[in-house]
Write a protein that holds these residues in place. Structure first.
Motif, PDB file in Angstrom:
ATOM      1  N   THR A  15       0.771  -1.193   0.118  1.00  0.00           N
ATOM      2  CA  THR A  15      -0.075  -0.184  -0.031  1.00  0.00           C
ATOM      3  C   THR A  15       0.926   1.220   0.119  1.00  0.00           C
ATOM      4  OG1 THR A  15      -0.165  -0.348   2.542  1.00  0.00           O
ATOM      5  CG2 THR A  15      -2.085  -1.178   1.192  1.00  0.00           C
ATOM      6  N   ASP A  16       2.182   1.197   0.288  1.00  0.00           N
ATOM      7  CA  ASP A  16       3.258   2.252   0.287  1.00  0.00           C
ATOM      8  C   ASP A  16       3.424   2.545  -1.232  1.00  0.00           C
ATOM      9  OD1 ASP A  16       3.150   2.420   2.886  1.00  0.00           O
ATOM     10  OD2 ASP A  16       4.861   1.260   3.223  1.00  0.00           O
ATOM     11  N   VAL A  17       3.413   1.666  -2.189  1.00  0.00           N
ATOM     12  CA  VAL A  17       3.856   1.991  -3.527  1.00  0.00           C
ATOM     13  C   VAL A  17       3.140   3.181  -4.310  1.00  0.00           C
ATOM     14  CG1 VAL A  17       4.072   0.820  -5.979  1.00  0.00           C
ATOM     15  CG2 VAL A  17       4.487  -0.445  -3.845  1.00  0.00           C
ATOM     16  N   PRO A  18       1.992   3.472  -4.184  1.00  0.00           N
ATOM     17  CA  PRO A  18       1.471   4.621  -4.623  1.00  0.00           C
ATOM     18  C   PRO A  18       1.996   5.784  -4.186  1.00  0.00           C
ATOM     19  CG  PRO A  18      -0.249   3.000  -4.207  1.00  0.00           C
ATOM     20  CD  PRO A  18       0.711   2.725  -3.597  1.00  0.00           C
ATOM     21  N   HIS A  19       2.311   5.997  -2.949  1.00  0.00           N
ATOM     22  CA  HIS A  19       2.946   6.999  -2.159  1.00  0.00           C
ATOM     23  C   HIS A  19       4.528   7.256  -2.917  1.00  0.00           C
ATOM     24  CE1 HIS A  19      -0.337   7.211   0.595  1.00  0.00           C
ATOM     25  NE2 HIS A  19      -0.275   6.000   0.881  1.00  0.00           N
ATOM     26  N   LEU A  20       5.098   6.134  -2.938  1.00  0.00           N
ATOM     27  CA  LEU A  20       6.356   5.988  -3.593  1.00  0.00           C
ATOM     28  C   LEU A  20       6.640   6.678  -4.893  1.00  0.00           C
ATOM     29  CD1 LEU A  20       9.548   5.265  -3.660  1.00  0.00           C
ATOM     30  CD2 LEU A  20       8.628   3.076  -4.378  1.00  0.00           C
ATOM     31  N   ILE A  21       5.503   6.221  -5.631  1.00  0.00           N
ATOM     32  CA  ILE A  21       5.513   6.765  -6.950  1.00  0.00           C
ATOM     33  C   ILE A  21       5.081   8.263  -7.027  1.00  0.00           C
ATOM     34  CG2 ILE A  21       4.071   6.780  -9.272  1.00  0.00           C
ATOM     35  CD1 ILE A  21       3.593   3.614  -8.554  1.00  0.00           C
ATOM     36  N   ARG A  22       4.202   8.841  -6.299  1.00  0.00           N
ATOM     37  CA  ARG A  22       4.087  10.253  -6.174  1.00  0.00           C
ATOM     38  C   ARG A  22       5.145  10.893  -5.707  1.00  0.00           C
ATOM     39  NH1 ARG A  22      -0.760   8.412  -3.795  1.00  0.00           N
ATOM     40  NH2 ARG A  22      -0.305   9.425  -1.721  1.00  0.00           N
ATOM     41  N   TRP A  23       5.821  10.496  -4.712  1.00  0.00           N
ATOM     42  CA  TRP A  23       7.165  11.031  -4.139  1.00  0.00           C
ATOM     43  C   TRP A  23       8.144  11.121  -5.343  1.00  0.00           C
ATOM     44  CZ3 TRP A  23      12.196   9.931  -2.355  1.00  0.00           C
ATOM     45  CH2 TRP A  23      12.707  10.768  -1.530  1.00  0.00           C
ATOM     46  N   LEU A  24       8.440   9.983  -6.115  1.00  0.00           N
ATOM     47  CA  LEU A  24       9.483   9.993  -7.050  1.00  0.00           C
ATOM     48  C   LEU A  24       9.267  11.157  -8.136  1.00  0.00           C
ATOM     49  CD1 LEU A  24      10.071   5.935  -7.394  1.00  0.00           C
ATOM     50  CD2 LEU A  24      11.651   7.486  -6.635  1.00  0.00           C
ATOM     51  N   ALA A  25       7.810  11.285  -8.207  1.00  0.00           N
ATOM     52  CA  ALA A  25       7.312  11.962  -9.533  1.00  0.00           C
ATOM     53  C   ALA A  25       7.822  13.747  -8.945  1.00  0.00           C
ATOM     54  CB  ALA A  25       6.003  12.182  -9.336  1.00  0.00           C
ATOM     55  N   ARG A  26       8.310  13.686  -7.851  1.00  0.00           N
ATOM     56  CA  ARG A  26       8.794  15.071  -7.368  1.00  0.00           C
ATOM     57  C   ARG A  26      10.390  15.191  -7.349  1.00  0.00           C
ATOM     58  NH1 ARG A  26       5.458  18.002  -3.403  1.00  0.00           N
ATOM     59  NH2 ARG A  26       3.489  17.121  -3.648  1.00  0.00           N
ATOM     60  N   LEU A  27      10.997  14.071  -7.960  1.00  0.00           N
ATOM     61  CA  LEU A  27      12.326  14.027  -7.866  1.00  0.00           C
ATOM     62  C   LEU A  27      12.816  13.675  -9.332  1.00  0.00           C
ATOM     63  CD1 LEU A  27      12.710  11.728  -4.790  1.00  0.00           C
ATOM     64  CD2 LEU A  27      13.339  13.933  -4.892  1.00  0.00           C
ATOM     65  N   PRO A  28      12.824  14.813 -10.296  1.00  0.00           N
ATOM     66  CA  PRO A  28      13.024  14.561 -11.576  1.00  0.00           C
ATOM     67  C   PRO A  28      14.521  14.253 -11.936  1.00  0.00           C
ATOM     68  CG  PRO A  28      12.669  16.736 -11.212  1.00  0.00           C
ATOM     69  CD  PRO A  28      12.208  16.047 -10.054  1.00  0.00           C
ATOM     70  N   ASN A  29      15.475  14.455 -10.884  1.00  0.00           N
ATOM     71  CA  ASN A  29      17.117  14.335 -11.260  1.00  0.00           C
ATOM     72  C   ASN A  29      17.545  13.174 -10.937  1.00  0.00           C
ATOM     73  OD1 ASN A  29      17.066  17.158 -12.362  1.00  0.00           O
ATOM     74  ND2 ASN A  29      16.985  17.802 -10.292  1.00  0.00           N
ATOM     75  N   ILE A  30      16.845  12.056 -10.412  1.00  0.00           N
ATOM     76  CA  ILE A  30      17.269  10.839 -10.125  1.00  0.00           C
ATOM     77  C   ILE A  30      17.836  10.326 -11.382  1.00  0.00           C
ATOM     78  CG2 ILE A  30      16.830   8.684  -9.352  1.00  0.00           C
ATOM     79  CD1 ILE A  30      14.976   9.689  -7.425  1.00  0.00           C
ATOM     80  N   VAL A  31      19.176   9.909 -11.060  1.00  0.00           N
ATOM     81  CA  VAL A  31      19.803   9.300 -12.159  1.00  0.00           C
ATOM     82  C   VAL A  31      19.933   7.498 -12.123  1.00  0.00           C
ATOM     83  CG1 VAL A  31      21.999   8.827 -13.398  1.00  0.00           C
ATOM     84  CG2 VAL A  31      21.107  11.276 -12.871  1.00  0.00           C
ATOM     85  N   HIS A  32      19.798   7.241 -10.635  1.00  0.00           N
ATOM     86  CA  HIS A  32      20.196   5.904 -10.430  1.00  0.00           C
ATOM     87  C   HIS A  32      19.300   5.435  -9.250  1.00  0.00           C
ATOM     88  CE1 HIS A  32      23.284   2.531  -8.938  1.00  0.00           C
ATOM     89  NE2 HIS A  32      22.150   2.184  -9.343  1.00  0.00           N
ATOM     90  N   LEU A  33      18.294   4.864  -9.568  1.00  0.00           N
ATOM     91  CA  LEU A  33      17.221   4.365  -8.954  1.00  0.00           C
ATOM     92  C   LEU A  33      17.449   2.993  -8.524  1.00  0.00           C
ATOM     93  CD1 LEU A  33      14.448   4.964  -7.365  1.00  0.00           C
ATOM     94  CD2 LEU A  33      13.378   4.422  -9.533  1.00  0.00           C
ATOM     95  N   ILE A  34      17.549   2.460  -7.140  1.00  0.00           N
ATOM     96  CA  ILE A  34      17.688   1.241  -6.630  1.00  0.00           C
ATOM     97  C   ILE A  34      16.529   0.779  -5.692  1.00  0.00           C
ATOM     98  CG2 ILE A  34      19.204  -0.211  -5.314  1.00  0.00           C
ATOM     99  CD1 ILE A  34      21.052   1.982  -5.745  1.00  0.00           C
ATOM    100  N   LEU A  35      15.733  -0.377  -5.893  1.00  0.00           N
ATOM    101  CA  LEU A  35      14.431  -0.645  -5.328  1.00  0.00           C
ATOM    102  C   LEU A  35      14.845  -2.146  -5.039  1.00  0.00           C
ATOM    103  CD1 LEU A  35      11.812   1.346  -7.312  1.00  0.00           C
ATOM    104  CD2 LEU A  35      12.595   2.030  -5.130  1.00  0.00           C
ATOM    105  N   LYS A  36      14.973  -2.343  -3.841  1.00  0.00           N
ATOM    106  CA  LYS A  36      15.215  -3.823  -3.383  1.00  0.00           C
ATOM    107  C   LYS A  36      13.973  -4.084  -2.455  1.00  0.00           C
ATOM    108  CE  LYS A  36      19.916  -3.596  -3.537  1.00  0.00           C
ATOM    109  NZ  LYS A  36      21.230  -3.511  -2.754  1.00  0.00           N
ATOM    110  N   ASP A  37      12.787  -4.413  -3.052  1.00  0.00           N
ATOM    111  CA  ASP A  37      11.801  -4.776  -2.124  1.00  0.00           C
ATOM    112  C   ASP A  37      10.619  -5.790  -2.723  1.00  0.00           C
ATOM    113  OD1 ASP A  37       9.502  -4.753  -0.093  1.00  0.00           O
ATOM    114  OD2 ASP A  37      10.660  -2.854   0.601  1.00  0.00           O
ATOM    115  N   ASP A  38      10.179  -6.670  -2.203  1.00  0.00           N
ATOM    116  CA  ASP A  38       9.071  -7.488  -3.102  1.00  0.00           C
ATOM    117  C   ASP A  38       7.778  -6.919  -2.928  1.00  0.00           C
ATOM    118  OD1 ASP A  38      10.759  -9.327  -3.959  1.00  0.00           O
ATOM    119  OD2 ASP A  38      10.544 -10.821  -2.105  1.00  0.00           O
TER     120      ASP A  38
END
Length: 161
Positions: A15-38
């Motif tokens: 249930t946190d994933v929609p919040h993560l997506i919205r938060w990532l939308a505020r970070l346009p300069n991320i070059v390297h994204l590492i997600l380790k979570d089932d």
């Protein structure tokens, strides 16, 4: 915020994933994204909502993935992304649309300014795909690296799996 690299490891609920997506939308300069979570894969397959994006794979592959939670149109989610590391409950079929859209191979996805080309994708490639899917993924990015323990260090051409 001018964040370059972002890593999350085993800290989400589906249930946190929609919040993560919205938060990532505020970070346009991320070059390297590492997600380790089932939980990311579980959210993609078990949650659905018309009001917000619950599937990070679809959000990363869509030119509207960076829209706000209010439904306002947005551009690409993490448009500067060039290195994507997913150690999640995914399969290569989830990754190919991301690589295709971000590599300029899906022309229909570029009705907004295109994102930077995805150069490297790191994920569980060998155990979750057919040989054809591996070859397609490897043709879409400069480097496809399998992160599993059994083959993650094997080198074959310009990709690892």
């Amino acid at each position: 915020m001018n964040l370059h690299t972002f890593e999350l490891t085993q800290c989400l609920q589906p249930t946190d994933v929609p919040h993560l997506i919205r938060w990532l939308a505020r970070l346009p300069n991320i070059v390297h994204l590492i997600l380790k979570d089932d939980a990311i894969g579980k959210a993609a397959t078990t949650l659905s909502s018309e009001a917000e994006q619950t599937n990070i794979y679809e959000a990363l592959a869509s030119p509207a993935g960076g829209r706000s939670g209010c439904g306002e149109p947005g551009g690409w989610l993490c448009p500067s992304l060039t290195i994507l590391h997913l150690d999640t409950d995914d399969v290569v079929a989830d990754l190919i649309p991301i690589a295709r859209a971000r590599g300029g191979f899906d022309i229909s996805a570029h009705y907004v300014h295109p994102p930077k080309a995805l150069r490297r994708m790191e994920a569980l490639i060998c155990s979750s795909s057919s040989q054809e899917e591996k070859e397609e993924l490897c043709s879409l990015v400069e480097q496809a690296i399998c992160v599993c323990i059994s083959c993650g260090l094997a080198i074959a051409g310009t990709y690892f799996y």
